[in-house]
Design a protein around this motif. Structure first.
Motif, PDB file in Angstrom:
ATOM      1  N   LEU A 218      56.694 -11.755  45.800  1.00 35.89           N
ATOM      2  CA  LEU A 218      55.706 -12.049  44.763  1.00 35.89           C
ATOM      3  C   LEU A 218      54.278 -11.808  45.251  1.00 35.89           C
ATOM      4  O   LEU A 218      53.381 -11.540  44.449  1.00 35.89           O
ATOM      5  CB  LEU A 218      55.859 -13.493  44.292  1.00 35.89           C
ATOM      6  N   ASN A 219      54.074 -11.887  46.566  1.00 39.49           N
ATOM      7  CA  ASN A 219      52.717 -11.775  47.100  1.00 39.49           C
ATOM      8  C   ASN A 219      52.164 -10.361  47.064  1.00 39.49           C
ATOM      9  O   ASN A 219      50.962 -10.165  47.259  1.00 39.49           O
ATOM     10  CB  ASN A 219      52.682 -12.290  48.545  1.00 39.49           C
ATOM     11  N   VAL A 220      53.010  -9.360  46.826  1.00 36.99           N
ATOM     12  CA  VAL A 220      52.521  -7.988  46.847  1.00 36.99           C
ATOM     13  C   VAL A 220      51.596  -7.692  45.665  1.00 36.99           C
ATOM     14  O   VAL A 220      50.813  -6.741  45.702  1.00 36.99           O
ATOM     15  CB  VAL A 220      53.702  -6.995  46.877  1.00 36.99           C
ATOM     16  N   ARG A 221      51.656  -8.492  44.640  1.00 37.79           N
ATOM     17  CA  ARG A 221      50.782  -8.250  43.481  1.00 37.79           C
ATOM     18  C   ARG A 221      49.321  -8.187  43.912  1.00 37.79           C
ATOM     19  O   ARG A 221      48.572  -7.298  43.466  1.00 37.79           O
ATOM     20  CB  ARG A 221      50.977  -9.333  42.427  1.00 37.79           C
ATOM     21  N   ALA A 222      48.899  -9.100  44.754  1.00 39.39           N
ATOM     22  CA  ALA A 222      47.499  -9.120  45.179  1.00 39.39           C
ATOM     23  C   ALA A 222      47.135  -7.834  45.915  1.00 39.39           C
ATOM     24  O   ALA A 222      46.027  -7.289  45.728  1.00 39.39           O
ATOM     25  CB  ALA A 222      47.235 -10.332  46.070  1.00 39.39           C
ATOM     26  N   ARG A 223      48.036  -7.320  46.737  1.00 37.42           N
ATOM     27  CA  ARG A 223      47.744  -6.084  47.464  1.00 37.42           C
ATOM     28  C   ARG A 223      47.700  -4.884  46.521  1.00 37.42           C
ATOM     29  O   ARG A 223      46.918  -3.947  46.738  1.00 37.42           O
ATOM     30  CB  ARG A 223      48.781  -5.871  48.574  1.00 37.42           C
ATOM     31  N   ILE A 224      48.534  -4.899  45.489  1.00 39.84           N
ATOM     32  CA  ILE A 224      48.487  -3.813  44.500  1.00 39.84           C
ATOM     33  C   ILE A 224      47.128  -3.814  43.799  1.00 39.84           C
ATOM     34  O   ILE A 224      46.495  -2.760  43.634  1.00 39.84           O
ATOM     35  CB  ILE A 224      49.626  -3.964  43.479  1.00 39.84           C
ATOM     36  N   LEU A 225      46.676  -4.999  43.404  1.00 36.07           N
ATOM     37  CA  LEU A 225      45.416  -5.102  42.675  1.00 36.07           C
ATOM     38  C   LEU A 225      44.207  -4.805  43.563  1.00 36.07           C
ATOM     39  O   LEU A 225      43.277  -4.099  43.138  1.00 36.07           O
ATOM     40  CB  LEU A 225      45.289  -6.502  42.071  1.00 36.07           C
ATOM     41  N   GLU A 226      44.231  -5.321  44.768  1.00 34.11           N
ATOM     42  CA  GLU A 226      43.031  -5.280  45.599  1.00 34.11           C
ATOM     43  C   GLU A 226      42.962  -4.081  46.539  1.00 34.11           C
ATOM     44  O   GLU A 226      41.854  -3.681  46.946  1.00 34.11           O
ATOM     45  CB  GLU A 226      42.942  -6.568  46.430  1.00 34.11           C
ATOM     46  N   THR A 227      44.097  -3.505  46.886  1.00 31.99           N
ATOM     47  CA  THR A 227      44.091  -2.421  47.873  1.00 31.99           C
ATOM     48  C   THR A 227      44.750  -1.153  47.354  1.00 31.99           C
ATOM     49  O   THR A 227      44.102  -0.101  47.252  1.00 31.99           O
ATOM     50  CB  THR A 227      44.805  -2.871  49.168  1.00 31.99           C
ATOM     51  N   TYR A 228      46.041  -1.219  47.012  1.00 26.84           N
ATOM     52  CA  TYR A 228      46.791  -0.001  46.733  1.00 26.84           C
ATOM     53  C   TYR A 228      46.266   0.737  45.504  1.00 26.84           C
ATOM     54  O   TYR A 228      46.218   1.978  45.497  1.00 26.84           O
ATOM     55  CB  TYR A 228      48.272  -0.317  46.558  1.00 26.84           C
TER      56      TYR A 228
ATOM     57  N   ALA B 119      49.011   6.643  49.315  1.00 33.89           N
ATOM     58  CA  ALA B 119      49.152   6.750  50.769  1.00 33.89           C
ATOM     59  C   ALA B 119      48.831   5.458  51.494  1.00 33.89           C
ATOM     60  O   ALA B 119      49.226   5.284  52.651  1.00 33.89           O
ATOM     61  CB  ALA B 119      48.260   7.878  51.299  1.00 33.89           C
ATOM     62  N   SER B 120      48.138   4.532  50.840  1.00 30.00           N
ATOM     63  CA  SER B 120      47.758   3.280  51.495  1.00 30.00           C
ATOM     64  C   SER B 120      48.849   2.224  51.453  1.00 30.00           C
ATOM     65  O   SER B 120      48.732   1.180  52.094  1.00 30.00           O
ATOM     66  CB  SER B 120      46.503   2.707  50.826  1.00 30.00           C
ATOM     67  N   ILE B 121      49.949   2.458  50.713  1.00 26.02           N
ATOM     68  CA  ILE B 121      50.967   1.430  50.497  1.00 26.02           C
ATOM     69  C   ILE B 121      51.817   1.264  51.751  1.00 26.02           C
ATOM     70  O   ILE B 121      52.394   2.231  52.261  1.00 26.02           O
ATOM     71  CB  ILE B 121      51.859   1.772  49.300  1.00 26.02           C
ATOM     72  N   ALA B 122      51.919   0.036  52.257  1.00 18.66           N
ATOM     73  CA  ALA B 122      52.743  -0.255  53.427  1.00 18.66           C
ATOM     74  C   ALA B 122      54.216   0.013  53.097  1.00 18.66           C
ATOM     75  O   ALA B 122      54.676  -0.283  51.984  1.00 18.66           O
ATOM     76  CB  ALA B 122      52.557  -1.698  53.855  1.00 18.66           C
ATOM     77  N   PRO B 123      54.980   0.562  54.046  1.00 17.32           N
ATOM     78  CA  PRO B 123      56.375   0.947  53.756  1.00 17.32           C
ATOM     79  C   PRO B 123      57.232  -0.172  53.174  1.00 17.32           C
ATOM     80  O   PRO B 123      57.986   0.054  52.229  1.00 17.32           O
ATOM     81  CB  PRO B 123      56.894   1.407  55.125  1.00 17.32           C
ATOM     82  N   ASP B 124      57.148  -1.388  53.724  1.00 16.17           N
ATOM     83  CA  ASP B 124      57.988  -2.476  53.209  1.00 16.17           C
ATOM     84  C   ASP B 124      57.564  -2.926  51.825  1.00 16.17           C
ATOM     85  O   ASP B 124      58.377  -3.488  51.074  1.00 16.17           O
ATOM     86  CB  ASP B 124      57.978  -3.662  54.171  1.00 16.17           C
ATOM     87  N   ASP B 125      56.315  -2.710  51.488  1.00 15.08           N
ATOM     88  CA  ASP B 125      55.886  -2.967  50.119  1.00 15.08           C
ATOM     89  C   ASP B 125      56.378  -1.862  49.190  1.00 15.08           C
ATOM     90  O   ASP B 125      56.879  -2.123  48.095  1.00 15.08           O
ATOM     91  CB  ASP B 125      54.361  -3.069  50.048  1.00 15.08           C
ATOM     92  N   LEU B 126      56.259  -0.614  49.638  1.00 12.72           N
ATOM     93  CA  LEU B 126      56.606   0.525  48.795  1.00 12.72           C
ATOM     94  C   LEU B 126      58.076   0.512  48.393  1.00 12.72           C
ATOM     95  O   LEU B 126      58.402   0.652  47.207  1.00 12.72           O
ATOM     96  CB  LEU B 126      56.275   1.827  49.528  1.00 12.72           C
ATOM     97  N   THR B 127      58.952   0.366  49.361  1.00 12.19           N
ATOM     98  CA  THR B 127      60.392   0.440  49.076  1.00 12.19           C
ATOM     99  C   THR B 127      61.042  -0.927  48.921  1.00 12.19           C
ATOM    100  O   THR B 127      62.234  -1.004  48.642  1.00 12.19           O
ATOM    101  CB  THR B 127      61.118   1.213  50.185  1.00 12.19           C
ATOM    102  N   GLY B 128      60.271  -1.990  49.108  1.00  7.62           N
ATOM    103  CA  GLY B 128      60.824  -3.330  49.026  1.00  7.62           C
ATOM    104  C   GLY B 128      60.129  -4.212  48.020  1.00  7.62           C
ATOM    105  O   GLY B 128      60.562  -4.347  46.874  1.00  7.62           O
TER     106      GLY B 128
END
Length: 561
Positions: free
Chosen positions: A46-56, A62-71
């Protein structure tokens, strides 16, 4: 009352069924035994939402961390889609991820307002190249979504009460509900309050955001058994208790894929008010006792198969509910009722709903916008999606029904479809799915059109389910004719798409997994020939009132080739 967690009351340890650890948390060791368990333990999906909004979304794919991208991005309904131009010899491995996403829009109970449908249509047009598919989980699925656009998409969805939270991932997925809940004249009980309570209390909750794998739920009080309860992890099926009145019969442990199992009754009666608590108890059992070591055994069906229903009920009542549930009756399964709600049907208040069939669920943004306009012109503001890839317009005044039907028919959404068109379902297929081996959506349309021309006299329900891989998203094993995608080498080593044939699957009055005949495979370009041939044999040999599924299970092998 929520289900108890291990911190509140230590669940009893599962009886060991094998010498190797299953990875179940209730065994006392939470050490992750595979990479999926590692990334879930490292950070909640559930925490990846913040990274999608603020970073990715700002820095790009290309900035997406592998475990976020495929997980973890799956926890928000996002899967990378398949790179274009790769045939079925490329599947499941590295190098298949395109820089675009599939997004599932979660529609619990299949419920949409015309305003919501219009917003989805706009998102499809503006951000997804016009794509939109109705899934057999009552979702709408978009493609070609860029991570840069996800914040705007979420903003639009959330402005009308929609979202993609937990539409994928090792979490409770969308809650299936009867698309005619609350309006059907023959309904036993309206399950809508239970669907809304489960979603309201538990969607996005860390309590159930790390399950061994996906968890599928269905709630319906319809006597037509319209949510495929036999193949969900947990289902609540409407029944009339002789003393306690209307409520639900509890089923657990259904699922298909490569190891299909039909759900089993626990024999308990659950009131409408108890459904969320009992649901949380079953989900809690899966979280704590579910097998986490191997992904191919990380579904509730394997735990139910190993424990048996008696033990499962005992653990649910003693460790998670703290009380016994009363025994209850089994649901009545009338064979004559169809499950998809296609056609024109009267509400209990005198209005009607109009159910239409999109071939394999394939629609687009323009079609959805027009459906919203046509529904409102007919006096309706309520749309429902079905677990059979169909769409319903509710609350139609009877004198406006034919005008609505004509408009929808012009969109390729007939309310009076042929049996071929009505019975076909198709998964996403190789067009976008990284696991697929074969094309499905276009193949389904071509096959239907061929059969309508060749055998228009088909006069009984017949289901054809096309699946691009063994995972059975389109329910291969429960169709009259189930087609599992495969590839073979043809002349000059060219890749040839083929389908393994499954015959005689059924849900409802006579549930059964389909028959597999040794080496029965059909080339994709020969599907209409094969289906026409076996269907003509059925029409010639059937007994009085005999369904295709019943005939296929008894037919001689040479007759089904």
């Amino acid at each position: 009352m929520n289900a108890t967690t291990p911190a509140q009351a230590a669940p009893r340890a599962a009886r060991p069924t094998r010498t190797t650890s299953t990875g179940a948390w209730a065994d006392g060791d939470r050490s992750p035994l595979n990479h999926n368990e590692e990334f879930k333990q490292a950070d909640d999906g559930l925490n990846v939402r913040a990274r999608i909004l603020e970073t990715y979304s700002r820095e790009g794919f290309a900035s997406i961390a592998p475990d976020d991208l495929t997980g973890r991005m799956r926890w928000w309904g996002l899967y990378t889609q398949r790179k274009q131009g790769l045939d079925g010899t490329h599947t499941g491995g590295d190098g298949l991820d395109d820089e675009y996403f599939m997004m599932r829009i979660r529609c619990d109970g299949g419920a949409l307002s015309t305003e919501q449908l219009r917003v989805v249509a706009g998102i499809s047009t503006d951000f997804a190249r016009g794509t939109a598919d109705i899934t057999d989980r009552q979702n709408i699925q978009l493609h070609w979504v860029r991570v840069e656009d996800v914040p705007q998409i979420w903003e639009r969805l959330e402005s009308v009460g929609l979202g993609s939270t937990q539409a994928c991932g090792d979490v409770p997925r969308v809650v299936l509900g009867s698309p005619v809940a609350g309006i059907a004249a023959d309904e036993i009980i309206d399950g809508t309050p239970a669907v809304e309570a489960i979603v309201g209390q538990y969607l996005g909750s860390p309590e159930f955001s790390n399950l061994p794998r996906k968890f599928k739920t269905a709630v319906s009080g319809s006597p037509s058994l319209d949510v495929a309860h036999e193949i969900n992890d947990v289902s609540f099926v409407g029944v009339e208790h002789p003393e306690l009145g209307p409520g639900f019969d509890l089923w657990v442990g259904g699922g298909l894929s490569t190891n299909p199992m039909l759900a089993q009754r626990l024999g308990t009666f659950v009131t409408l008010e108890e459904v969320p608590e009992v649901w949380a108890g079953v989900c809690g059992i899966f979280r704590d006792h579910g097998y986490r070591r191997l992904r191919n055994r990380a579904r509730l069906k394997f735990l139910v198969a190993d424990w048996g229903t008696e033990r499962f009920r005992e653990v649910l009542e003693q460790d998670y509910l703290g009380r016994a549930l009363p025994d209850g009756p089994a649901p009545h399964t009338p064979g004559e009722l169809r499950r998809d709600h296609v056609g024109v049907h009267r509400h209990r208040d005198g209005r009607v709903w109009v159910g239409v069939a999109a071939i394999g669920g394939r629609v687009n943004g323009e079609i959805l916008a027009t459906v919203a306009d046509a529904a409102e012109a007919a006096g309706s503001r309520r749309i429902r999606l079905t677990p059979h890839q169909k769409l319903l317009v509710l609350d139609v005044e009877p004198d406006r029904a034919e005008g609505l039907i004509a408009t929808l028919d012009g969109l390729g959404l007939p309310a009076r479809p042929s049996e071929w068109r009505r019975g076909v379902m198709a998964c996403t297929g190789i067009e976008y799915c990284k696991l697929a081996l074969t094309e499905t959506k276009g193949r389904a349309r071509w096959t239907v059109e061929q059969l309508e021309a060749r055998l228009p006299e088909m006069d009984v329900p017949i289901s054809i389910h096309l699946n691009g891989c063994p995972n059975s998203c389109a329910r291969t094993q429960t169709a009259d004719i189930g087609l599992k995608g495969m590839v073979a080498k043809g002349e000059e080593d060219r890749v040839v798409e083929t389908y393994q044939v499954h015959l005689g699957g059924a849900l409802g009055a006579e549930p059964a997994l389909a028959r597999k005949t040794r080496a029965l495979k059909v080339r994709a370009d020969e599907l209409p020939d094969y289906i026409e041939r076996v269907s003509r044999t059925y029409l010639a040999q059937r007994g009085s009132g005999e369904s295709f599924a019943a005939w296929a299970r008894r037919a001689d092998e040479e007759d089904i080739r």
